[in-house]
Design a protein around this motif. Structure first.
Motif, PDB file in Angstrom:
ATOM      1  N   ALA A 122       0.828  -1.206   0.000  1.00 38.92           N
ATOM      2  CA  ALA A 122       0.000   0.000   0.000  1.00 38.92           C
ATOM      3  C   ALA A 122       0.864   1.257   0.000  1.00 38.92           C
ATOM      4  CB  ALA A 122      -0.928  -0.009   1.213  1.00 38.92           C
ATOM      5  N   LEU A 123       1.925   1.258   0.815  1.00 37.91           N
ATOM      6  CA  LEU A 123       2.795   2.433   0.865  1.00 37.91           C
ATOM      7  C   LEU A 123       3.543   2.632  -0.454  1.00 37.91           C
ATOM      8  CD1 LEU A 123       4.365   2.312   4.439  1.00 37.91           C
ATOM      9  CD2 LEU A 123       2.748   3.982   3.540  1.00 37.91           C
TER      10      LEU A 123
ATOM     11  N   ALA B 208       8.810  12.114   7.295  1.00 37.88           N
ATOM     12  CA  ALA B 208       8.817  11.713   8.698  1.00 37.88           C
ATOM     13  C   ALA B 208       7.404  11.431   9.193  1.00 37.88           C
ATOM     14  CB  ALA B 208       9.467  12.802   9.548  1.00 37.88           C
ATOM     15  N   THR B 209       6.436  12.208   8.737  1.00 32.91           N
ATOM     16  CA  THR B 209       5.048  11.972   9.119  1.00 32.91           C
ATOM     17  C   THR B 209       4.569  10.622   8.600  1.00 32.91           C
ATOM     18  OG1 THR B 209       4.670  14.363   9.013  1.00 32.91           O
ATOM     19  CG2 THR B 209       2.732  12.950   9.096  1.00 32.91           C
ATOM     20  N   ILE B 210       4.962  10.295   7.369  1.00 26.96           N
ATOM     21  CA  ILE B 210       4.601   8.994   6.802  1.00 26.96           C
ATOM     22  C   ILE B 210       5.187   7.876   7.644  1.00 26.96           C
ATOM     23  CG2 ILE B 210       4.876   7.473   4.811  1.00 26.96           C
ATOM     24  CD1 ILE B 210       4.893   9.955   3.046  1.00 26.96           C
ATOM     25  N   TYR B 211       6.450   8.013   8.030  1.00 27.29           N
ATOM     26  CA  TYR B 211       7.095   6.995   8.855  1.00 27.29           C
ATOM     27  C   TYR B 211       6.325   6.794  10.164  1.00 27.29           C
ATOM     28  CZ  TYR B 211      11.402   6.630   6.067  1.00 27.29           C
ATOM     29  OH  TYR B 211      12.326   6.385   5.076  1.00 27.29           O
ATOM     30  N   GLY B 212       6.024   7.901  10.821  1.00 24.21           N
ATOM     31  CA  GLY B 212       5.381   7.815  12.132  1.00 24.21           C
ATOM     32  C   GLY B 212       3.985   7.235  12.079  1.00 24.21           C
ATOM     33  N   ILE B 213       3.133   7.789  11.205  1.00 23.04           N
ATOM     34  CA  ILE B 213       1.748   7.318  11.128  1.00 23.04           C
ATOM     35  C   ILE B 213       1.681   5.933  10.507  1.00 23.04           C
ATOM     36  CG2 ILE B 213      -0.511   7.789  10.122  1.00 23.04           C
ATOM     37  CD1 ILE B 213       0.134  10.754  10.300  1.00 23.04           C
TER      38      ILE B 213
ATOM     39  N   PRO C  28       3.671   8.391  15.838  1.00 22.39           N
ATOM     40  CA  PRO C  28       3.061   9.506  15.094  1.00 22.39           C
ATOM     41  C   PRO C  28       3.520  10.883  15.605  1.00 22.39           C
ATOM     42  CG  PRO C  28       1.405   7.858  15.622  1.00 22.39           C
ATOM     43  CD  PRO C  28       2.625   7.501  16.401  1.00 22.39           C
ATOM     44  N   THR C  29       3.669  10.993  16.927  1.00 26.84           N
ATOM     45  CA  THR C  29       4.126  12.265  17.486  1.00 26.84           C
ATOM     46  C   THR C  29       5.547  12.579  17.039  1.00 26.84           C
ATOM     47  OG1 THR C  29       2.720  11.923  19.422  1.00 26.84           O
ATOM     48  CG2 THR C  29       4.483  13.562  19.613  1.00 26.84           C
TER      49      THR C  29
ATOM     50  N   GLY D  78       0.995   3.289  -3.346  1.00 26.05           N
ATOM     51  CA  GLY D  78       0.427   4.625  -3.229  1.00 26.05           C
ATOM     52  C   GLY D  78       1.414   5.701  -3.630  1.00 26.05           C
ATOM     53  N   SER D  79       2.677   5.523  -3.210  1.00 28.07           N
ATOM     54  CA  SER D  79       3.695   6.511  -3.550  1.00 28.07           C
ATOM     55  C   SER D  79       3.922   6.566  -5.059  1.00 28.07           C
ATOM     56  CB  SER D  79       5.005   6.167  -2.832  1.00 28.07           C
ATOM     57  OG  SER D  79       6.013   7.093  -3.143  1.00 28.07           O
ATOM     58  N   VAL D  80       3.948   5.394  -5.695  1.00 24.65           N
ATOM     59  CA  VAL D  80       4.167   5.354  -7.146  1.00 24.65           C
ATOM     60  C   VAL D  80       2.971   5.927  -7.888  1.00 24.65           C
ATOM     61  CG1 VAL D  80       4.473   3.811  -9.113  1.00 24.65           C
ATOM     62  CG2 VAL D  80       5.768   3.414  -7.011  1.00 24.65           C
ATOM     63  N   LEU D  81       1.754   5.526  -7.480  1.00 25.02           N
ATOM     64  CA  LEU D  81       0.551   5.987  -8.177  1.00 25.02           C
ATOM     65  C   LEU D  81       0.335   7.490  -8.015  1.00 25.02           C
ATOM     66  CD1 LEU D  81      -1.888   3.051  -7.322  1.00 25.02           C
ATOM     67  CD2 LEU D  81      -0.829   3.553  -9.532  1.00 25.02           C
ATOM     68  N   LYS D  82       0.785   8.022  -6.892  1.00 25.83           N
ATOM     69  CA  LYS D  82       0.654   9.464  -6.671  1.00 25.83           C
ATOM     70  C   LYS D  82       1.745  10.261  -7.391  1.00 25.83           C
ATOM     71  CE  LYS D  82      -2.941  10.037  -3.937  1.00 25.83           C
ATOM     72  NZ  LYS D  82      -4.064  10.946  -4.277  1.00 25.83           N
ATOM     73  N   GLY D  83       2.693   9.553  -7.975  1.00 27.37           N
ATOM     74  CA  GLY D  83       3.756  10.232  -8.700  1.00 27.37           C
ATOM     75  C   GLY D  83       4.935  10.652  -7.856  1.00 27.37           C
ATOM     76  N   ALA D  84       4.932  10.263  -6.570  1.00 24.49           N
ATOM     77  CA  ALA D  84       6.043  10.672  -5.713  1.00 24.49           C
ATOM     78  C   ALA D  84       7.283   9.829  -5.948  1.00 24.49           C
ATOM     79  CB  ALA D  84       5.622  10.570  -4.245  1.00 24.49           C
ATOM     80  N   GLY D  85       7.083   8.571  -6.360  1.00 23.67           N
ATOM     81  CA  GLY D  85       8.227   7.699  -6.613  1.00 23.67           C
ATOM     82  C   GLY D  85       8.733   7.035  -5.353  1.00 23.67           C
ATOM     83  N   LEU D  86       9.534   5.999  -5.539  1.00 27.07           N
ATOM     84  CA  LEU D  86      10.041   5.247  -4.393  1.00 27.07           C
ATOM     85  C   LEU D  86      11.080   6.040  -3.605  1.00 27.07           C
ATOM     86  CD1 LEU D  86      10.495   1.677  -5.954  1.00 27.07           C
ATOM     87  CD2 LEU D  86       8.642   2.505  -4.500  1.00 27.07           C
ATOM     88  N   ALA D  87      11.841   6.878  -4.281  1.00 28.09           N
ATOM     89  CA  ALA D  87      12.900   7.625  -3.605  1.00 28.09           C
ATOM     90  C   ALA D  87      12.349   8.530  -2.509  1.00 28.09           C
ATOM     91  CB  ALA D  87      13.685   8.448  -4.619  1.00 28.09           C
ATOM     92  N   SER D  88      11.111   8.979  -2.683  1.00 25.23           N
ATOM     93  CA  SER D  88      10.532   9.903  -1.704  1.00 25.23           C
ATOM     94  C   SER D  88      10.240   9.227  -0.367  1.00 25.23           C
ATOM     95  CB  SER D  88       9.235  10.499  -2.253  1.00 25.23           C
ATOM     96  OG  SER D  88       8.264   9.491  -2.454  1.00 25.23           O
ATOM     97  N   LEU D  89      10.193   7.883  -0.359  1.00 25.81           N
ATOM     98  CA  LEU D  89       9.906   7.164   0.882  1.00 25.81           C
ATOM     99  C   LEU D  89      11.142   6.961   1.741  1.00 25.81           C
ATOM    100  CD1 LEU D  89       7.438   4.400  -0.391  1.00 25.81           C
ATOM    101  CD2 LEU D  89       6.891   6.497   0.856  1.00 25.81           C
ATOM    102  N   TRP D  90      12.315   7.272   1.212  1.00 27.18           N
ATOM    103  CA  TRP D  90      13.532   7.055   1.984  1.00 27.18           C
ATOM    104  C   TRP D  90      14.109   8.378   2.442  1.00 27.18           C
ATOM    105  CZ3 TRP D  90      15.999   4.539   5.243  1.00 27.18           C
ATOM    106  CH2 TRP D  90      17.371   4.730   5.470  1.00 27.18           C
ATOM    107  N   SER D  91      14.299   8.498   3.741  1.00 25.35           N
ATOM    108  CA  SER D  91      14.913   9.688   4.318  1.00 25.35           C
ATOM    109  C   SER D  91      15.673   9.277   5.576  1.00 25.35           C
ATOM    110  CB  SER D  91      13.848  10.735   4.668  1.00 25.35           C
ATOM    111  OG  SER D  91      14.420  11.805   5.393  1.00 25.35           O
ATOM    112  N   PRO D  92      16.996   9.292   5.520  1.00 26.67           N
ATOM    113  CA  PRO D  92      17.775   8.911   6.708  1.00 26.67           C
ATOM    114  C   PRO D  92      17.424   9.757   7.934  1.00 26.67           C
ATOM    115  CG  PRO D  92      19.188   9.010   4.771  1.00 26.67           C
ATOM    116  CD  PRO D  92      17.865   9.573   4.361  1.00 26.67           C
ATOM    117  N   ALA D  93      17.208  11.050   7.722  1.00 24.57           N
ATOM    118  CA  ALA D  93      16.882  11.921   8.849  1.00 24.57           C
ATOM    119  C   ALA D  93      15.557  11.515   9.488  1.00 24.57           C
ATOM    120  CB  ALA D  93      16.826  13.370   8.378  1.00 24.57           C
TER     121      ALA D  93
END
Length: 246
Positions: free
Chosen positions: A15-16, A188-193, A154-155, A19-34
């Motif tokens: 789903a994640l 970060a919000t995606i990670y938390g929720i 989430p917080t 959803g990211s691909v279908l929304k046009g964000a791409g897989l790279a947008s799901l990765w953030s070390p910070a």
């Protein structure tokens, strides 16, 4: 193996990513070390601060129950107890002594040993119920470790988003960095929720269900062993214990 848990994990990840691909964000947008450091490491830090060491160790031990819960076959347990009651009525309680060491379940083994030793039924009930209550409380506390992580993540996702937006504000003079910075902030919000609602809270609920099932089975065992100690008719024992199944 719990197939529903495996299917759930696969669908959550799908789903994640989907959803990211279908929304046009791409897989790279799901990765953030910070975002990973703030949300995942931060959630672990918060739960370690909250949880006693023994409870955390127990949580790490029972997490496998999400995918491989302990075997529960109440029908087989009832048949075993009825068989023991038949032997006890014909040959006496001491005839069950050979069965004690063969029991893999420490709880059942302890109860059967007390029956063989001729402990009073009410004393058997009291001791087994104390042990059952203590084990149930320890296991539920361990399951709540994942529930707590689901509350904190989430917080921490929001904290990660705010920190990302602060970094964006520092680059207002460079419009080329704004879009990328804002997108990274909300990762970060995606990670938390996502971690809370797709993994941690469902895991806690699954573990609680397994623990309640174990408790119900052991309550049935207590009733069966006490009935044997009281010399009840095997048919009556079977009828009573079947109520735990149905």
């Amino acid at each position: 193996m719990d197939r529903l848990s495996i299917i759930g994990v696969v669908l959550a990840i799908g789903a994640l990513i989907g959803g990211s691909v279908l929304k046009g964000a791409g897989l790279a947008s799901l990765w953030s070390p910070a975002a990973f450091v703030i949300v995942i490491i931060g959630t672990i830090a918060a739960i370690l601060l909250q949880t006693p060491l023994d409870t955390f160790r127990r949580a790490m031990k029972i997490v496998r129950w999400v995918f491989r819960p302990p075997a529960q076959d109440r029908g087989a347990v009832i048949r075993q107890i009825v068989e023991w009651s038949t032997v006890a009525r014909k040959q006496g309680l001491l005839a069950l002594e050979a069965q004690v060491e063969a029991q893999p379940d420490p709880f059942l083994k302890k109860g059967l040993q007390m029956v063989v030793d001729g402990v009073e039924p009410e004393a058997i009930r009291q001791m087994l119920e104390i042990e059952l209550q203590g084990q149930g409380q320890r296991d539920l506390a361990a399951a709540k470790v994942f529930e707590g992580m689901g509350i904190y993540s989430p917080t921490l996702g929001i904290i990660g988003a705010v920190l990302g937006l602060i970094a964006v504000m520092k680059n207002l003079a460079d419009p080329t960095k704004l879009g990328h910075g804002i997108a990274a902030a909300f990762t970060a919000t995606i990670y938390g929720i996502g971690a809370a609602n797709l993994m941690l809270l469902p895991m806690a609920s699954k573990l609680k269900g397994v623990i309640h099932g174990q408790t119900a089975e052991r309550e049935m065992i207590i009733e069966g062993l006490i009935a044997i100690a009281q010399g009840e008719n095997p048919r009556n024992i079977e009828t009573r214990l079947n109520g735990f199944v149905h």
